[in-house]
Design an enzyme around this catalytic site. Structure first.
Site, PDB file in Angstrom:
ATOM      1  N   ARG A  82      -6.331  10.082   2.811  1.00  0.00           N
ATOM      2  CA  ARG A  82      -5.441   9.802   3.927  1.00  0.00           C
ATOM      3  C   ARG A  82      -4.148   9.245   3.372  1.00  0.00           C
ATOM      4  O   ARG A  82      -4.081   8.916   2.180  1.00  0.00           O
ATOM      5  CB  ARG A  82      -6.078   8.813   4.925  1.00  0.00           C
ATOM      6  CG  ARG A  82      -6.381   7.462   4.333  1.00  0.00           C
ATOM      7  CD  ARG A  82      -7.085   6.546   5.339  1.00  0.00           C
ATOM      8  NE  ARG A  82      -6.250   6.275   6.496  1.00  0.00           N
ATOM      9  CZ  ARG A  82      -5.407   5.241   6.587  1.00  0.00           C
ATOM     10  NH1 ARG A  82      -5.275   4.382   5.595  1.00  0.00           N
ATOM     11  NH2 ARG A  82      -4.691   5.047   7.672  1.00  0.00           N
ATOM     12  N   TYR A 101       3.964  -5.679  12.220  1.00  0.00           N
ATOM     13  CA  TYR A 101       2.879  -5.768  11.246  1.00  0.00           C
ATOM     14  C   TYR A 101       3.296  -5.187   9.895  1.00  0.00           C
ATOM     15  O   TYR A 101       2.986  -5.730   8.831  1.00  0.00           O
ATOM     16  CB  TYR A 101       1.615  -5.064  11.765  1.00  0.00           C
ATOM     17  CG  TYR A 101       0.566  -4.954  10.685  1.00  0.00           C
ATOM     18  CD1 TYR A 101      -0.152  -6.082  10.278  1.00  0.00           C
ATOM     19  CD2 TYR A 101       0.352  -3.749  10.028  1.00  0.00           C
ATOM     20  CE1 TYR A 101      -1.075  -5.997   9.251  1.00  0.00           C
ATOM     21  CE2 TYR A 101      -0.569  -3.657   9.002  1.00  0.00           C
ATOM     22  CZ  TYR A 101      -1.282  -4.775   8.613  1.00  0.00           C
ATOM     23  OH  TYR A 101      -2.180  -4.696   7.585  1.00  0.00           O
ATOM     24  N   LYS A 102       4.014  -4.078   9.934  1.00  0.00           N
ATOM     25  CA  LYS A 102       4.437  -3.449   8.683  1.00  0.00           C
ATOM     26  C   LYS A 102       5.567  -4.232   7.993  1.00  0.00           C
ATOM     27  O   LYS A 102       5.946  -3.913   6.867  1.00  0.00           O
ATOM     28  CB  LYS A 102       4.908  -2.014   8.939  1.00  0.00           C
ATOM     29  CG  LYS A 102       3.763  -1.032   9.167  1.00  0.00           C
ATOM     30  CD  LYS A 102       4.300   0.375   9.396  1.00  0.00           C
ATOM     31  CE  LYS A 102       3.165   1.368   9.650  1.00  0.00           C
ATOM     32  NZ  LYS A 102       2.383   1.669   8.438  1.00  0.00           N
ATOM     33  N   ASN A 151      -0.849   6.378   4.081  1.00  0.00           N
ATOM     34  CA  ASN A 151      -0.350   5.237   4.826  1.00  0.00           C
ATOM     35  C   ASN A 151       1.086   5.026   4.359  1.00  0.00           C
ATOM     36  O   ASN A 151       1.474   5.527   3.303  1.00  0.00           O
ATOM     37  CB  ASN A 151      -1.218   4.004   4.543  1.00  0.00           C
ATOM     38  CG  ASN A 151      -0.799   2.839   5.411  1.00  0.00           C
ATOM     39  OD1 ASN A 151      -0.433   3.013   6.572  1.00  0.00           O
ATOM     40  ND2 ASN A 151      -0.817   1.641   4.838  1.00  0.00           N
ATOM     41  N   GLU A 194       1.453   5.544   0.518  1.00  0.00           N
ATOM     42  CA  GLU A 194       0.209   5.451  -0.254  1.00  0.00           C
ATOM     43  C   GLU A 194      -0.634   6.691   0.014  1.00  0.00           C
ATOM     44  O   GLU A 194      -0.874   7.035   1.173  1.00  0.00           O
ATOM     45  CB  GLU A 194      -0.604   4.234   0.191  1.00  0.00           C
ATOM     46  CG  GLU A 194       0.078   2.915  -0.126  1.00  0.00           C
ATOM     47  CD  GLU A 194      -0.686   1.697   0.397  1.00  0.00           C
ATOM     48  OE1 GLU A 194      -0.258   0.577   0.116  1.00  0.00           O
ATOM     49  OE2 GLU A 194      -1.710   1.870   1.102  1.00  0.00           O
ATOM     50  N   HIS A 227      -9.813  -5.223   7.739  1.00  0.00           N
ATOM     51  CA  HIS A 227      -8.813  -4.661   8.651  1.00  0.00           C
ATOM     52  C   HIS A 227      -8.494  -5.577   9.835  1.00  0.00           C
ATOM     53  O   HIS A 227      -7.750  -5.180  10.733  1.00  0.00           O
ATOM     54  CB  HIS A 227      -9.257  -3.282   9.137  1.00  0.00           C
ATOM     55  CG  HIS A 227      -9.175  -2.247   8.067  1.00  0.00           C
ATOM     56  ND1 HIS A 227     -10.221  -1.976   7.213  1.00  0.00           N
ATOM     57  CD2 HIS A 227      -8.153  -1.461   7.661  1.00  0.00           C
ATOM     58  CE1 HIS A 227      -9.847  -1.052   6.351  1.00  0.00           C
ATOM     59  NE2 HIS A 227      -8.612  -0.717   6.593  1.00  0.00           N
TER      60      HIS A 227
END
Ligand code: HEM
Length: 324
Positions: free
Chosen positions: A211, A307-308, A213, A256, A181
């Site tokens: 979770r 970042y994405k 994302n 995701e 990460h």
């Protein structure tokens, strides 16, 4: 669309240790998702063919470090049980013989598989899939990472990842959970990832958490791995030149659903990543999704958008959604 896991419970999005118990169904304005840990949908055959093609071209998407063989068997057996649970008419795992050489019969009618194997004995696997992780990865749409826990640290030591969203499994294999990460902004400073690490280390055998994302992506390409950046990176440039109709057809919300499971025999943590793509044109058909996505995209801090990889077209995406 009915099973799309819409990822925005709030009007703003920030990183958090957003884990919740698995298997709970979530209702959405379009339908529901979440009951199955391993989700088979209409893309099953297409995505498995895509995985096989990617692995043939680039074997580095698969790795099992030598100490992870028990975990690989554990993962295969666990995923067979999940498939049998959710698709009892097509999939079945039967224990034929107990004892020192536990023997199973595995049937997956979706792929015409009916095979008897001895747990732990790779010689009894089908010749085209001579090891367990590769065999099961050829039967589920999920990407799989197996984390070994040693001296209080989790290591990503095995997996089959063909649909990575801008990261490289081959580069990350063997790294710690915290190192993996490393490139993500905010996670370390805000303590999100150390909390996640502590949480994962305490997972009990058989426990299932999940979770979500998300990001945006251009087209329906699942393999947007770092390895292939030269192929898909330029999409982020030319997508800005599209007219409105093509923009709505080609820009997708990419979500995701990630499951986290402690495997019973090896003690490894299994991380499953299932990727869903919904074009803006369909997303806009659900009023709540249209407005909420626009709101989140507009407000998202610049470092997270950067970042994405969506910094260049997230505002146009928000405007498109508000106008349609
Ligand atoms: C990326 C959180 C579990 C592998 C990320 C991101 C977040 C995050 C917030 C950035 C995503 C984005 O902005 O698109 C978490 C949390 C977890 C978790 C809270 C558990 C509770 C895992 C596990 C793995 C993993 C078990 C398995 C190895 C990755 C990878 C990336 C990533 C490879 C991309 C990093 C890069 O840019 O190279 N994670 N994650 N995550 N996560 Fe996790």
């Amino acid at each position: 669309m009915a099973t799309f896991p819409f990822p925005f419970p709030q009007t703003t999005y920030r990183y958090s240790t957003n884990v919740e118990p698995g298997r709970a169904a979530v209702s959405t304005p379009a339908g529901q998702w979440g009951e199955a840990v391993v989700d088979i949908d209409s893309e099953y055959h297409h995505e498995l063919a895509e995985r096989a093609r990617i692995l043939a071209v680039d074997p580095s998407r698969y790795a099992v470090l030598p100490h992870m063989h028990v975990a690989a068997w554990d993962a295969a057996l666990d995923l067979m049980r999940e498939l049998a649970l959710t698709h009892p008419d097509q999939c079945d795992l039967t224990l034929l013989e107990r004892g020192a050489r536990p023997t199973y019969r595995w049937r997956n009618d979706l792929l015409g598989i009916d095979h008897t194997f001895v747990l732990g004995d790779t010689d009894t696997l089908p010749p085209e899939h001579p090891e367990p992780l590769g065999w099961i990865a050829a039967q589920v749409q999920e990407d799989i990472v197996l984390l070994d826990q040693r001296d209080g640290v989790l290591y990503g030591d095995a997996g089959v990842v063909t649909f990575a969203a801008d990261w490289s499994f081959g580069f990350d294999v063997g790294m710690t959970f915290l190192e993996i990460h490393g490139p993500v902004p905010r996670l370390h400073a805000e303590g999100v990832i150390t909390r996640a690490h502590e949480f994962l280390k305490r997972l009990e055998p058989g426990e299932v958490y999940r979770r979500t994302n998300w990001t945006l992506t251009v087209g329906r390409r699942l393999d947007v791995s770092t390895e292939l950046y030269p192929e898909w990176g330029p999409d982020r440039e030319w997508v800005q030149t599209l007219d409105d109709e093509d923009f709505g057809r080609l820009v997708h919300l990419r979500v995701e659903v990630q499951h986290l499971i402690r495997l019973p025999e090896s003690g490894a943590v299994m991380f499953l990543i299932r990727t869903y793509l919904l074009p803006l044109a369909d997303l806009a058909g659900v009023e709540h999704w249209r407005l909420r996505t626009a709101e989140v995209l507009r407000e998202l801090p610049d470092d997270m958008a950067e970042y994405k990889g969506i910094a260049k077209y997230r505002h146009r995406t928000a405007d498109w959604l508000l106008a349609h």
